[in-house]
Scaffold this active site. Sequence first.
Site, mmCIF file in Angstrom:
data_model
loop_
_atom_site.group_PDB
_atom_site.id
_atom_site.type_symbol
_atom_site.label_atom_id
_atom_site.label_comp_id
_atom_site.label_asym_id
_atom_site.label_seq_id
_atom_site.Cartn_x
_atom_site.Cartn_y
_atom_site.Cartn_z
ATOM 1 N N ARG A 177 0.828 -1.216 0.000
ATOM 2 C CA ARG A 177 0.000 0.000 0.000
ATOM 3 C C ARG A 177 0.862 1.267 0.000
ATOM 4 O O ARG A 177 0.376 2.360 -0.295
ATOM 5 C CB ARG A 177 -0.937 -0.032 1.212
ATOM 6 N N TYR A 226 -10.859 19.676 -16.823
ATOM 7 C CA TYR A 226 -11.260 18.283 -16.787
ATOM 8 C C TYR A 226 -12.470 18.138 -15.876
ATOM 9 O O TYR A 226 -12.443 18.543 -14.717
ATOM 10 C CB TYR A 226 -10.102 17.416 -16.287
ATOM 11 N N ASP A 276 -2.268 21.103 -14.119
ATOM 12 C CA ASP A 276 -2.705 19.883 -14.793
ATOM 13 C C ASP A 276 -2.044 19.860 -16.167
ATOM 14 O O ASP A 276 -2.391 20.640 -17.052
ATOM 15 C CB ASP A 276 -4.224 19.871 -14.912
ATOM 16 N N LYS A 298 -3.076 8.654 -19.866
ATOM 17 C CA LYS A 298 -3.131 9.246 -21.191
ATOM 18 C C LYS A 298 -1.781 9.131 -21.906
ATOM 19 O O LYS A 298 -1.351 8.035 -22.239
ATOM 20 C CB LYS A 298 -3.613 10.682 -21.073
#
Length: 386
Positions: free
Chosen positions: A56, A108, A181, A206
């Site tokens: 984790r 976005y 971003d 992406k």
Amino acid sequence: MTQSRRNAPLSPATRAAQALRHIDPVTGSVTPAIDLSSTFARDADYAPRQRYIYGRDGGPTVEHAEAVIADLDGAARTLLFASGMAAIAAMLETLRAGDHVAAPRVMYHGGQTWLHRVAERRGIEVTFYDQADPEGPKAALRAGQSRILWIETPANPNWDIVDIEAAAKAAHDAGALLFADCTAAPPCTLQALRLGADVAFHSATKYMGGHSDLTAGALSLAVDGDLAAELRQVRSLMGSVIAAFEAWLLIRGLRTLFLRWEKASSNAMAIAHAMVGHPNVAQVLYPGLPDHPGHAIARAQMQGGFGGMLSLMVTGDGSIARDVARFTEVFIPATSLGGVESLIEHRKAVEGPYSIVPPQLLRLSVGIEDAADLIADLTQALERAG
């Protein structure tokens, strides 16, 4: 004496292609291995053998992917998450009640929806500014209260361009962090941290992954300090770290990032020029075109091309735009961007309730196919729909 080529500085493209020159010291393998372990044994004194304890918190493969991205971004530290939205959620989890965020009006839609959520439920104040206005970010800030100035450049799906250096100065003057971003402009073209951003965000699903076979999010930080430590804690507690296999796929994708970006940029530029003046296209939105309002800033900020993202404003109403997306035969009607295959999307149909995107807008993610095939496909779909 001529300097040894081995000791000469290597370009970012070379470092990415070789995944930071990873050669397995035992086998000589040139392909990074995958460490899938979710837990790590301690030594005879019950001390961690290295820095790994539990999956984790990441592991060797995750850290390798983070190191490649940090190197490309010029970051002090990069943290990887299971998706772009997981990275955004972690960043917003660092806010406290009463904090203020300035964010673009067109951005976005997942990030915008989450900003509305924290504003409604956690006492966070959000101001949405006009990202096409050069003074918009500065005007939206509140000195002493603003914690984050959020920019997106190029901004999805209008592809407006924000001057990162100017935004960084405005943010820092107000005592805020600049969160950039950079999903549509990965570090092969845009160095947001070097231009003054404090955090560079990537939906690594992406362009970084590039093959539509993984989801990932990355936060690259200019300083490895308190914010990085808090984000690591949030990621661990939320269990939102990227899995080892996806991290390995991401390393694989990063190795071809520069080549894919170059081809996608070339294809998108050819399509943009072909669509300008088409009778069924009212406007082409692409920062690579000289008449784009942000072209000069984009040219100064972005190296090696303007990328594969552009939008078409078709003539007529939204139903015609939707028909174009239905009638393409090479472009695939699907969400996402930055892959090797070209995608087309009627953006209004998929964005959330806060969207102000016009119904006539078609978003194109241009891949690495033959440009002539893509142009012919758009032409026939526009003629058929019109």
